[in-house]
Design a protein around this motif. Structure first.
Motif, PDB file in Angstrom:
ATOM      1  N   GLU A  18       0.807  -1.212   0.000  1.00  0.00           N
ATOM      2  CA  GLU A  18       0.000   0.000   0.000  1.00  0.00           C
ATOM      3  C   GLU A  18       0.847   1.272   0.000  1.00  0.00           C
ATOM      4  OE1 GLU A  18      -3.391   0.600  -0.023  1.00  0.00           O
ATOM      5  OE2 GLU A  18      -3.604  -1.507  -0.581  1.00  0.00           O
ATOM      6  N   LEU A  19       2.143   1.158  -0.233  1.00  0.00           N
ATOM      7  CA  LEU A  19       3.023   2.330  -0.180  1.00  0.00           C
ATOM      8  C   LEU A  19       3.984   2.321  -1.348  1.00  0.00           C
ATOM      9  CD1 LEU A  19       4.136   4.632   2.070  1.00  0.00           C
ATOM     10  CD2 LEU A  19       6.074   3.076   2.002  1.00  0.00           C
ATOM     11  N   ILE A  20       4.207   3.492  -1.928  1.00  0.00           N
ATOM     12  CA  ILE A  20       5.219   3.665  -2.969  1.00  0.00           C
ATOM     13  C   ILE A  20       6.242   4.686  -2.472  1.00  0.00           C
ATOM     14  CG2 ILE A  20       5.684   4.435  -5.325  1.00  0.00           C
ATOM     15  CD1 ILE A  20       2.860   3.547  -6.064  1.00  0.00           C
ATOM     16  N   ARG A  21       7.518   4.308  -2.514  1.00  0.00           N
ATOM     17  CA  ARG A  21       8.599   5.234  -2.188  1.00  0.00           C
ATOM     18  C   ARG A  21       9.029   5.966  -3.452  1.00  0.00           C
ATOM     19  NH1 ARG A  21      11.346   4.278   2.758  1.00  0.00           N
ATOM     20  NH2 ARG A  21      10.454   2.508   3.904  1.00  0.00           N
ATOM     21  N   ILE A  22       9.102   7.271  -3.378  1.00  0.00           N
ATOM     22  CA  ILE A  22       9.529   8.087  -4.514  1.00  0.00           C
ATOM     23  C   ILE A  22      10.884   8.690  -4.171  1.00  0.00           C
ATOM     24  CG2 ILE A  22       8.974  10.122  -5.914  1.00  0.00           C
ATOM     25  CD1 ILE A  22       6.021   9.533  -5.376  1.00  0.00           C
ATOM     26  N   THR A  23      11.904   8.239  -4.880  1.00  0.00           N
ATOM     27  CA  THR A  23      13.281   8.639  -4.558  1.00  0.00           C
ATOM     28  C   THR A  23      13.751   9.834  -5.385  1.00  0.00           C
ATOM     29  OG1 THR A  23      14.127   6.987  -6.113  1.00  0.00           O
ATOM     30  CG2 THR A  23      13.907   6.319  -3.813  1.00  0.00           C
ATOM     31  N   SER A  24      13.092  10.105  -6.512  1.00  0.00           N
ATOM     32  CA  SER A  24      13.452  11.274  -7.319  1.00  0.00           C
ATOM     33  C   SER A  24      13.022  12.548  -6.607  1.00  0.00           C
ATOM     34  CB  SER A  24      12.788  11.205  -8.695  1.00  0.00           C
ATOM     35  OG  SER A  24      13.253  10.083  -9.412  1.00  0.00           O
ATOM     36  N   TYR A  25      13.716  13.639  -6.885  1.00  0.00           N
ATOM     37  CA  TYR A  25      13.394  14.912  -6.246  1.00  0.00           C
ATOM     38  C   TYR A  25      12.005  15.384  -6.666  1.00  0.00           C
ATOM     39  CZ  TYR A  25      13.149  19.883  -5.336  1.00  0.00           C
ATOM     40  OH  TYR A  25      12.721  21.114  -4.918  1.00  0.00           O
ATOM     41  N   VAL A  26      11.200  15.758  -5.670  1.00  0.00           N
ATOM     42  CA  VAL A  26       9.887  16.371  -5.898  1.00  0.00           C
ATOM     43  C   VAL A  26       9.785  17.582  -4.982  1.00  0.00           C
ATOM     44  CG1 VAL A  26       7.389  16.087  -5.825  1.00  0.00           C
ATOM     45  CG2 VAL A  26       8.832  14.144  -6.501  1.00  0.00           C
ATOM     46  N   ASP A  27       9.375  18.707  -5.534  1.00  0.00           N
ATOM     47  CA  ASP A  27       9.315  19.971  -4.792  1.00  0.00           C
ATOM     48  C   ASP A  27       8.059  19.997  -3.911  1.00  0.00           C
ATOM     49  OD1 ASP A  27       9.361  22.603  -3.917  1.00  0.00           O
ATOM     50  OD2 ASP A  27       9.939  23.403  -5.883  1.00  0.00           O
ATOM     51  N   PRO A  28       8.208  20.276  -2.593  1.00  0.00           N
ATOM     52  CA  PRO A  28       7.017  20.439  -1.733  1.00  0.00           C
ATOM     53  C   PRO A  28       6.126  21.603  -2.144  1.00  0.00           C
ATOM     54  CG  PRO A  28       8.983  20.082  -0.395  1.00  0.00           C
ATOM     55  CD  PRO A  28       9.451  20.327  -1.804  1.00  0.00           C
ATOM     56  N   ALA A 608       5.429  20.389 -15.269  1.00  0.00           N
ATOM     57  CA  ALA A 608       6.620  19.924 -14.548  1.00  0.00           C
ATOM     58  C   ALA A 608       6.445  18.487 -14.070  1.00  0.00           C
ATOM     59  CB  ALA A 608       6.899  20.846 -13.363  1.00  0.00           C
ATOM     60  N   VAL A 609       5.266  18.153 -13.565  1.00  0.00           N
ATOM     61  CA  VAL A 609       5.016  16.790 -13.089  1.00  0.00           C
ATOM     62  C   VAL A 609       4.944  15.821 -14.260  1.00  0.00           C
ATOM     63  CG1 VAL A 609       3.303  15.315 -11.946  1.00  0.00           C
ATOM     64  CG2 VAL A 609       3.954  17.507 -10.924  1.00  0.00           C
ATOM     65  N   ASP A 610       4.319  16.232 -15.354  1.00  0.00           N
ATOM     66  CA  ASP A 610       4.303  15.381 -16.553  1.00  0.00           C
ATOM     67  C   ASP A 610       5.720  15.019 -16.978  1.00  0.00           C
ATOM     68  OD1 ASP A 610       1.549  15.378 -16.738  1.00  0.00           O
ATOM     69  OD2 ASP A 610       1.444  16.862 -18.358  1.00  0.00           O
ATOM     70  N   ASN A 611       6.625  16.000 -16.959  1.00  0.00           N
ATOM     71  CA  ASN A 611       7.995  15.791 -17.426  1.00  0.00           C
ATOM     72  C   ASN A 611       8.786  14.845 -16.531  1.00  0.00           C
ATOM     73  OD1 ASN A 611       7.593  17.477 -19.627  1.00  0.00           O
ATOM     74  ND2 ASN A 611       8.377  19.298 -18.595  1.00  0.00           N
ATOM     75  N   LYS A 612       8.505  14.826 -15.228  1.00  0.00           N
ATOM     76  CA  LYS A 612       9.281  13.964 -14.331  1.00  0.00           C
ATOM     77  C   LYS A 612       8.556  12.673 -13.976  1.00  0.00           C
ATOM     78  CE  LYS A 612       9.951  16.992 -11.071  1.00  0.00           C
ATOM     79  NZ  LYS A 612      10.422  17.621  -9.827  1.00  0.00           N
ATOM     80  N   TRP A 613       7.341  12.478 -14.509  1.00  0.00           N
ATOM     81  CA  TRP A 613       6.531  11.311 -14.124  1.00  0.00           C
ATOM     82  C   TRP A 613       7.261   9.989 -14.359  1.00  0.00           C
ATOM     83  CZ3 TRP A 613       1.954  11.368 -11.541  1.00  0.00           C
ATOM     84  CH2 TRP A 613       1.294  10.144 -11.394  1.00  0.00           C
ATOM     85  N   GLY A 614       7.967   9.895 -15.465  1.00  0.00           N
ATOM     86  CA  GLY A 614       8.645   8.640 -15.798  1.00  0.00           C
ATOM     87  C   GLY A 614       9.705   8.233 -14.799  1.00  0.00           C
ATOM     88  N   ASN A 615      10.184   9.171 -13.999  1.00  0.00           N
ATOM     89  CA  ASN A 615      11.221   8.861 -13.006  1.00  0.00           C
ATOM     90  C   ASN A 615      10.667   8.620 -11.598  1.00  0.00           C
ATOM     91  OD1 ASN A 615      13.315   9.286 -14.926  1.00  0.00           O
ATOM     92  ND2 ASN A 615      13.132  11.509 -14.619  1.00  0.00           N
ATOM     93  N   LEU A 616       9.351   8.649 -11.456  1.00  0.00           N
ATOM     94  CA  LEU A 616       8.760   8.573 -10.121  1.00  0.00           C
ATOM     95  C   LEU A 616       8.412   7.148  -9.682  1.00  0.00           C
ATOM     96  CD1 LEU A 616       6.351  11.669 -10.340  1.00  0.00           C
ATOM     97  CD2 LEU A 616       8.647  11.566  -9.357  1.00  0.00           C
ATOM     98  N   GLY A 617       8.392   6.219 -10.620  1.00  0.00           N
ATOM     99  CA  GLY A 617       8.045   4.845 -10.266  1.00  0.00           C
ATOM    100  C   GLY A 617       6.561   4.646  -9.999  1.00  0.00           C
ATOM    101  N   LEU A 618       5.731   5.447 -10.671  1.00  0.00           N
ATOM    102  CA  LEU A 618       4.286   5.397 -10.440  1.00  0.00           C
ATOM    103  C   LEU A 618       3.521   4.775 -11.598  1.00  0.00           C
ATOM    104  CD1 LEU A 618       3.885   8.980  -8.894  1.00  0.00           C
ATOM    105  CD2 LEU A 618       3.840   6.800  -7.675  1.00  0.00           C
TER     106      LEU A 618
END
Length: 641
Positions: A18-28, A608-618
């Motif tokens: 039930e959890l996904i770890r996202i290791t790529s940088y994401v801005d709060p 910005a999220v579209d561009n980094k989506w492929g690196n998020l593991g989602l």
């Protein structure tokens, strides 16, 4: 089940898939919220998200409560109804007559259980105080900014501790906190809330008010802070009951009058000074799906921040439903059914709060009906019950239907409904976030009695026996250029209700349009209710149309009943209730408050999220939910009157 800390809960979520770890940088700043919004709307609440690379020293946990499974895991139950059944069993046991000494002795183990749930203040420091910042700087925490028009970053899952200065009874609540500086936030408690009453008492006494904010720890703490408990009932007693283990508290470092959970991840200590000027706080993208407008609130001065080693910062976003908060609300709906039944409304069988109603707007109640007028009795009891006083639309059904089957429910309610007599309008206290009220915090309510009517409750002249106007499906509305679209699909399901999208352009427009439609459109006779929405809303998208309609309606002000003798049934009346769920303005509606905008992500954040989506593991790209609502945004800011 008690979790030792938030880290144990995270481990349990991960083990359960039930959890996904996202290791790529994401801005709060906006990006975490945009990703969470996509995941939370991806079906069944998506997964919990642990953002491990935020540019800060601490990871961020999002969407932890965002599904039925995770909500059950947080509360340590298989099903949410399990808690309600246990509460009902306890009520029955405590209220059963004790006729013999044996009956009384049998109570002792349960009384011991009660004692084991009571919070305990332990000596020394807790894990939450392993690291102490005596020169606090909240800007070093990854406090998220959720939406582009927000006033700034907000702490969104704060567990706020205050005490009554006279009785020293604790209250634990949840009120958002806008960050204004390293040691300053707002304290957004509404006047109906217990902490606001505590503040009023400190103000009377001219005393500084100590406050402490916990983040993290056992997930049951955050739920308990949102629970609609009676005043003077300790939220940590509820937490102890839910986790089957008492909550251990420790005294704060700089505010020793306040105790906080020893296992929390972060503690933010400080005070509110009654003599301070209030601070202009907001806007904030709120759980209604609209921005709550800025207003004046107390200043919270931070005196110390403590945290455990390797803490995780928990946060949530709210906005256009469905979101994570829907499951917190669903837990409350199921858990507090038993207390309502046992103490106030014994005839109640079930209740349901549809997601589109964002908690307070729409509540469905099912009762065991025995006598005429029982619906009105239940109405009064429900509107007088704690936070149910904020309810806007209350729908009543009886044992003849399952209320979670919305199509069958609507068919049943409308079959039993005489809109001239079975709909009751009233006024009363409303949620401060309800923007439809002409006066903040005070507005209209509507009760729809869809129960089967007894002879005493029937008005024969209004019991039109015709079937819903199925032939209206072919009706021509082209004579009304202001009507952009009409949803007639409910008629074929024997639900005599239509939804009309209208481009309102003059005072009294919708009221007059309703009269014209009822008089002139062939087949309207037999339609019992017409719901009017803004022309930018697709009435064929029922969840969205109902969400917009419920938010924009003040039932007492925005209703108009059309009535005329039936053309097809002698001695009967044709009645059709019109309800105006469009935007209200000063020009057309004599509405003098500002009207907030709906919440959508900024185009640059979506890109910005579209561009980094492929690196998020989602997984495959999930388009932004905001794209579906861009056309419904009316300009860049709120409609200012």
């Amino acid at each position: 089940m008690a979790y030792k800390n938030q880290q144990e809960f995270i481990a349990a979520l991960e083990k359960a898939g039930e959890l996904i770890r996202i290791t790529s940088y994401v801005d709060p700043h906006l990006e975490i919220a945009e990703i969470t919004d996509r995941i939370s709307k991806s079906g069944n609440g998506g997964k919990a998200l642990l953002f491990e690379n935020t540019g800060y020293a601490f990871p961020v946990l999002m969407n932890a409560y965002g599904s039925e499974k995770r909500m059950c895991m947080a509360l340590g139950v298989e099903k949410l109804d399990d808690v309600s059944r246990e509460i009902e069993s306890l009520f029955k046991m405590l209220t059963r007559p004790k006729e013999s000494i044996l009956d009384k002795l049998n109570m002792l183990p349960k009384l011991g259980q009660f004692a084991s749930w009571m919070p305990k203040v332990r000596s020394g420091r807790g894990e939450c105080q392993e690291i102490i910042q005596r020169e606090p700087d909240i800007t070093k925490l990854p406090v998220i900014t959720c939406w582009p028009k927000d006033g700034g970053p907000f702490v969104t899952l704060p567990i706020i501790h205050t005490k009554d200065p006279n009785t020293m009874i604790r209250n634990v609540g949840m009120y958002r906190m806008q960050v204004f500086g390293p040691a300053l936030t707002g304290m957004h408690w509404h006047k109906h809330k217990v902490s606001a009453k505590h503040f009023a008492e400190y103000k009377k006494a001219g005393k500084r008010m100590p406050v402490a904010v916990a983040l993290g720890g056992d997930p049951v703490y955050a739920y308990s802070a949102t629970a609609p408990l009676p005043e003077n009932v300790d939220e940590y007693m509820l937490a102890g009951f839910l986790r089957k283990k008492k909550v251990e508290l420790v005294k704060c470092i700089t505010q020793p009058d306040i105790e906080v959970p020893a296992d929390a991840d972060f503690i933010i200590e400080g005070y509110v000074e009654p003599s301070d000027e209030l601070i202009w706080e907001g806007p904030f993208g709120d759980h209604t799906g609209y921005y709550s407008l800025p207003d004046w609130y107390p200043r919270f001065h931070i005196t110390c921040i403590t945290h455990r080693k390797n803490p995780v910062y928990p946060a949530t976003i709210v906005g256009i439903p469905p979101q994570e908060d829907a499951w917190l609300g669903k837990a409350t709906e199921r858990i507090f059914l038993a207390p309502i039944k046992m103490t106030m409304v014994p005839e109640i069988i079930d209740m349901d709060m549809p997601v589109e109603g964002v908690f307070h707007n729409l509540v469905i109640t099912q009762i065991r009906k025995d006598y005429a007028g029982q619906g009105q009795k239940v109405m009064n009891a429900m509107w007088g019950a704690g936070q149910m006083m904020f309810n806007k639309i209350l729908v009543l059904a009886d044992e003849g239907v399952r209320i979670q089957d919305y199509e069958s429910l609507a068919r049943y309610v409308f079959h039993n409904l005489d809109v001239a007599n079975d709909v009751v309008f009233s006024t009363g206290p409303m949620d401060v976030l309800d923007h439809s009220c002409s006066k903040m915090g005070f507005g209209g309510k509507m009760f729809i009695d869809g129960s089967a009517k007894l002879e005493e409750e029937k008005d024969e002249a209004n019991h039109f026996s015709g079937q819903p106007a199925i032939n209206l499906v072919e009706a021509d509305f082209s004579g009304f250029p202001e009507i952009s679209n009409v949803n007639l699909s409910l008629l074929s399901k024997e639900i005599p209700c239509i939804i009309i999208a209208v481009n309102k352009d003059r005072a009294g427009h919708v009221r007059k349009l309703h009269q014209q439609v009822c008089r002139s459109v062939p087949g309207m006779e037999g339609v019992k209710m017409a719901l009017y929405v803004e022309h930018t809303v697709d009435p064929g998208n029922l969840p969205v149309a109902l969400w917009r309609f419920c938010n924009n309606l003040d039932p007492k002000r925005d209703q108009f009943l059309f009535s005329m003798p039936s053309r097809s049934e002698k001695g009967k009346n044709f009645n059709c209730l019109g309800l105006d769920g469009t935007i209200k303005t000063k020009e057309f509606d004599n509405f003098h408050r500002d009207w907030p905008n709906i919440i959508v992500a900024a185009d640059e954040t979506i890109e910005a999220v579209d561009n980094k989506w492929g690196n998020l593991g989602l997984g495959p790209l999930i388009p932004s939910p905001s794209l579906s609502f861009k056309e419904q945004v009316y300009g860049n800011e709120a409609v200012v009157q």
